[in-house]
Design an enzyme around this catalytic site. Structure first.
Site, short mmCIF file in Angstrom:
data_model
loop_
_atom_site.label_atom_id
_atom_site.label_comp_id
_atom_site.label_asym_id
_atom_site.label_seq_id
_atom_site.Cartn_x
_atom_site.Cartn_y
_atom_site.Cartn_z
N LEU A 213 -6.50 -15.77 -7.12
CA LEU A 213 -6.73 -16.65 -8.26
C LEU A 213 -6.87 -15.88 -9.56
O LEU A 213 -6.49 -16.36 -10.62
CB LEU A 213 -7.99 -17.49 -8.04
CG LEU A 213 -7.93 -18.52 -6.91
CD1 LEU A 213 -9.27 -19.21 -6.77
CD2 LEU A 213 -6.83 -19.53 -7.17
N GLY A 214 -7.46 -14.70 -9.50
CA GLY A 214 -7.67 -13.95 -10.74
C GLY A 214 -8.35 -12.63 -10.45
O GLY A 214 -8.65 -12.28 -9.30
N GLY B 243 -10.93 -9.29 -12.45
CA GLY B 243 -11.66 -8.70 -13.56
C GLY B 243 -11.65 -7.19 -13.43
O GLY B 243 -10.90 -6.62 -12.62
N GLN B 244 -12.51 -6.53 -14.20
CA GLN B 244 -12.48 -5.07 -14.21
C GLN B 244 -12.92 -4.49 -12.89
O GLN B 244 -12.42 -3.47 -12.44
CB GLN B 244 -13.40 -4.56 -15.32
CG GLN B 244 -13.37 -3.04 -15.47
CD GLN B 244 -14.22 -2.56 -16.62
OE1 GLN B 244 -14.89 -3.35 -17.27
NE2 GLN B 244 -14.21 -1.28 -16.87
N PHE B 245 -13.90 -5.15 -12.22
CA PHE B 245 -14.46 -4.57 -11.01
C PHE B 245 -14.27 -5.45 -9.78
O PHE B 245 -14.85 -5.17 -8.74
CB PHE B 245 -15.96 -4.31 -11.19
CG PHE B 245 -16.25 -3.30 -12.27
CD1 PHE B 245 -15.95 -1.96 -12.09
CD2 PHE B 245 -16.82 -3.70 -13.46
CE1 PHE B 245 -16.22 -1.04 -13.07
CE2 PHE B 245 -17.09 -2.78 -14.45
CZ PHE B 245 -16.79 -1.45 -14.26
N GLY B 246 -13.52 -6.52 -9.89
CA GLY B 246 -13.39 -7.38 -8.73
C GLY B 246 -12.28 -8.38 -8.86
O GLY B 246 -11.56 -8.43 -9.86
N VAL C 214 -10.84 -12.58 -7.51
CA VAL C 214 -11.16 -13.91 -6.97
C VAL C 214 -9.97 -14.35 -6.13
O VAL C 214 -8.84 -14.39 -6.62
CB VAL C 214 -11.44 -14.92 -8.09
CG1 VAL C 214 -11.84 -16.26 -7.48
CG2 VAL C 214 -12.52 -14.42 -9.02
N LYS D 207 -15.15 -14.42 -4.26
CA LYS D 207 -15.29 -13.40 -5.29
C LYS D 207 -15.60 -12.08 -4.60
O LYS D 207 -16.60 -11.96 -3.90
CB LYS D 207 -16.40 -13.75 -6.28
CG LYS D 207 -16.12 -14.96 -7.14
CD LYS D 207 -17.21 -15.11 -8.20
CE LYS D 207 -16.91 -16.26 -9.14
NZ LYS D 207 -17.92 -16.37 -10.21
N ASP E 282 -18.30 -21.36 -21.10
CA ASP E 282 -16.84 -21.46 -20.98
C ASP E 282 -16.45 -22.80 -20.36
O ASP E 282 -15.59 -22.87 -19.48
CB ASP E 282 -16.29 -20.30 -20.13
CG ASP E 282 -14.78 -20.18 -20.23
OD1 ASP E 282 -14.20 -20.77 -21.16
OD2 ASP E 282 -14.18 -19.50 -19.38
#
Length: 826
Positions: free
Chosen positions: A540-541, A543-546, A548, A579, A683
């Site tokens: 799904l997506g 980030g910098q450290f993980g 989803v 996550k 958000d």
């Protein structure tokens, strides 16, 4: 995609040190000087030392300008803005430069003339000797050395004071070599996909320069349009057709300032497949350390997307390769391939790497690490450096506490003493909101705080000149004018920045410090789930450290609380979002991940995505949350039409107004639950609402991490994101995130729903214009632009939206009032 439209005009605009003295006298030089008292070192903006400015010795011919004021920044910087001023000298002087040019260099040997996006070199300067004139550099420049060159017309003497604005160029990229961009013919019209601002040599290819791939501007979804006005179609992109490349790929070589440890490369690609444009099919990257290219490259193939035509960032892991140059071959997946921005994340290598001095000019004084053969000596030096660093930190903390206490006592008076200009000076990889150091009572209006969020008062040293071009709102209003500004809190401030993203790329709820303290004493009552029962479905997506992931889970019913159950047949697999924290994440990221688990474990509202289980027995750490079968509300509504003639003619699936109303009520209910706990979402949008059976809605936090919604976030150099089109004016200008700012976002979310997510909020405005519009909300002179009433929106519902966008936060409805209003309108 991570960081909001790369180098925002209110970001990376910090003064680099001419006026405040961080740039040393020895780093300022000039072609000549009229006298010792008008030497180069006196050419500092807003300073009156010496005779008040730098003045050249003679007036050169306009067509043969040799006079210049040169600044050495000692390292590469991304420069977005310049400021100039004449020689005032307390009313004695009246010399200034009406026009000037700029030259810059990255190595001190090759000098480049700056031109704007229309090719014009001359910059309009001053009209008197005292006002400061700021000019945006469009495009911005990446340079170590900068020269201001006044245009002299013999009608008056010329003197200058100057300042540069920007931030350090962390990518370390000094040039890229690439094939020339090409021309597309579309419906009889020419689309020019050349790199029009490239500052290197351009022959059969582009060499030894930087250009549009590093200018901080990401292209639009439709490449035939541009962020920039008065330019040609295709301007935002550099593009190539596979008909010109028999090898099937485009090769680009990137040269860096020194050997670096590379983690990722991000490539912003167009994906308008209806025009035969797609992201690259595969990329193969070679690395050069010292003089030799490594024999073994890395290869990466992104997932092809034939559904969503949005432009997006493709992230390529570089696996901590050490290199001073990277050569990447991007393979075509269709006829055309177009890039608008390429960024690298890296750290400077910590072994024997020296940066050669330029061929001419002063020596570069970056601190190279010299090779030491004796390992014991290295250990001893390391220990000494660590001890010195600890002592320095202790001294800084002691001094900072003393200064902080004094500043807090004076900040209330200082904020109203003079007209200040908002300076959103974002230089790190995160975003902030206000943090009051003293505990405050818990209420629905309490500002979100966190152990890693800080904000500092804007002291006199940070004030910008009073006559700014396109300045942000004036600060003459009192606390009554600005709504619920907390007394004594430096609500207009130059801020250190804190990340809106969780470690896995999604949003992180803002939790008041007092609430977090209460949570910290409790154990997380979440069961361990067997990893083997999870089946990967889709990423799904990230980030910098993980990351989803969307997964199927077997036997999840056995892990439910008594107050919660899935509406599925026993032993049937269910969709869940996982996550996952990467195994190489640092200690801070792990702590933040555990904190997020603790927060999520307390959320048990019927319209909030629930934390179901965790995988904590071994790395990678995982948290497992609900995922609704119909996906997010944005995609769900965009696939449907409102009931009516259009839907009948197109045979499209429909959603009735009553169902829309039902879903909106559920979102309000979920936000009412969050606000009752003093949680701030930060958000809220349709992309962060998931849809289940019978139009069930649950609020989530995945939108920020998804490439699908990269266009909804304003980016800076790939390192942070802000959903500015959903943000309240005080969140953008003041850094305040409260329940009231969530109410503003709810109004925008309701607007999205009633337009069936067919367009982005404020679609007629550029990102910069959206930010400027927040200034109009602050000034409150009835020039602000509101989102229009959707065609199928009843007047009472639009009135509710407008109340959510009230300029005064105290006059916005609470979520309890919003929820009740929607129930009454049902």
């Amino acid at each position: 995609a991570e960081f909001f439209s790369y180098f925002w005009k209110s970001v990376c605009r910090s003064p680099l040190g001419m006026s405040r003295g961080q740039i040393l006298d020895e780093d300022i030089s000039a072609s000549s000087q009229w006298s010792d008292s008008t030497a180069a070192k006196y050419g500092r903006l807003d300073c009156e030392e010496g005779d008040g400015a730098w003045c050249p010795e003679i007036a050169g011919e306009p067509e043969n300008m040799n006079e210049f004021l040169q600044i050495d920044l000692r390292s590469l910087h991304f420069i977005t803005l310049v400021g100039t001023q004449g020689r005032h000298a307390g009313g004695i002087g009246n010399e200034f430069a009406q026009t000037y040019k700029i030259k810059y260099s990255r190595d001190g040997s090759r000098w480049i003339s700056w031109r704007n996006r229309q090719g014009k070199e001359v910059i309009e300067g001053n009209r008197n000797a005292y006002d400061i004139v700021l000019k945006d550099l469009e495009p911005p420049i990446i340079a170590r050395f900068v020269r201001f060159m006044p245009v002299i017309d013999h009608s008056m003497n010329v003197c200058m004071r100057v300042e540069l604005y920007g931030c350090e160029w962390l990518d370390g990229l000094v040039s890229y070599n690439s094939p020339l961009g090409q021309q597309m013919t579309l419906n009889g019209h020419h689309i020019y996909l050349n790199d029009s601002v490239y500052d290197g040599a351009m022959g059969y290819s582009m060499t030894e320069g930087l250009g549009q791939l590093t200018d901080g501007m990401c292209g639009l979804d439709d490449f035939t349009h541009s962020h920039v006005y008065n330019v040609w179609p295709g301007y935002d992109y550099v593009g190539w057709t596979n008909e010109s490349f028999l090898s099937g790929y485009v090769e680009i070589m990137f040269e860096f300032d020194r050997t670096r440890n590379f983690t990722t490369m991000k490539v912003h690609c167009n994906n308008m497949f209806s025009r035969r444009v797609k992201t690259f099919q595969k990329v193969v990257c070679y690395f050069r350390s010292e003089l030799d290219w490594e024999a073994t490259p890395i290869s990466f193939s992104p997932v092809m997307d034939d559904v969503n035509p949005s432009a997006r960032f493709v992230t390529v892991s570089l696996y901590n390769h050490m290199a001073s140059a990277i050569k990447c071959q991007y393979y075509f997946s269709d006829i055309w391939m177009m890039f608008s921005e390429i960024t690298f994340q890296s750290d400077t290598a910590m072994y024997n790497t020296t940066l050669a001095p330029p061929k001419t000019g002063p020596p570069i004084r970056d601190d190279p690490t010299h090779k030491v053969d004796d390992s014991n000596t290295r250990i001893l030096i390391g220990c000494l450096v660590a001890i010195i660093f600890i002592l320095v930190v202790i001294i800084v903390i002691i001094l900072w506490r003393q200064v902080w206490q004094k500043m807090l006592e004076k900040v209330s008076r200082r904020m109203l003493d003079d007209e200040l200009t908002a300076s959103l000076s974002i230089q790190s990889e995160t975003f902030t909101y206000n943090n009051n150091n003293s505990p405050s009572s818990v209420s629905s209006e309490q500002e979100s705080n966190s152990t890693y969020e800080r904000i500092f008062p804007l002291g006199p040293d940070y004030q910008e000149p009073s006559r700014l071009v396109r300045k942000l709102p004036e600060f003459s209003q009192t606390s009554e004018d600005t709504g619920d500004v907390q007394e004594g809190v430096p609500h207009y401030a130059e801020a250190d920045i804190v990340n809106l993203q969780g470690v896995t790329g999604g949003n992180t709820y803002a939790v008041p410090a007092l609430t977090m303290d209460l949570l910290s004493g409790k154990d997380v009552a979440v069961e361990e789930f067997p990893r083997k029962l999870l089946t990967f479905k889709e990423k799904l997506g990230e980030g910098q450290f993980g990351e989803v992931h969307l997964c199927e889970a077997e036997g999840m019913q056995d892990f439910m609380d008594e107050d919660f159950s899935f509406d599925v047949i026993e032993n049937q697999t269910v969709l869940v979002a996982v996550k996952m924290l990467r195994a190489d994440a640092n200690k801070n990221a792990r702590n933040d991940f555990l904190k997020e688990i603790k927060i999520m474990s307390r959320l048990k509202g019927p319209n909030i995505i629930r934390l179901l289980a965790v995988c904590m027995s071994s790395d990678p750490l995982c948290m497992i949350t609900e995922y609704m079968e119909n996906g997010d509300l944005n995609q769900f509504l965009s696939r449907h039409e409102p009931e009516g003639m259009i839907a009948l003619l197109s045979n499209a699936p429909t959603v009735s107004y009553s169902n829309l109303h039902h879903m909106a009520s559920q979102i309000a209910s979920g936000m009412k639950y969050l606000s009752s706990l003093n949680f701030v979402h930060r958000d809220l949008a349709t992309r962060n609402c998931l849809v289940g059976k019978n139009y069930t809605i649950k609020i989530a936090d995945f939108g920020m991490s998804r490439n699908l919604y990269s266009g909804d976030y304003y980016r800076i150099q790939g390192r942070a994101v802000l959903p500015i089109r959903w943000m309240s004016w005080e969140s953008i200008l003041l850094g305040k995130f409260t329940t009231s700012s969530d109410v503003w976002a709810f109004g925008v979310t309701l607007w999205e729903m009633l337009t069936f997510c067919k367009e982005q909020p404020y679609s007629q405005l550029s990102d910069e214009q959206v930010i400027e519009n927040t200034g109009e909300f602050f000034r409150d002179q009835r020039r602000q632009i509101y989102l229009p009433q959707p065609p199928m929106c009843p007047d009472p519902v639009y009135k509710l939206m407008l109340s959510c966008w009230n300029r005064n936060t105290k006059e916005r409805p609470s979520f309890q009032e919003i929820h009740q209003t929607l129930l009454d309108l049902d």
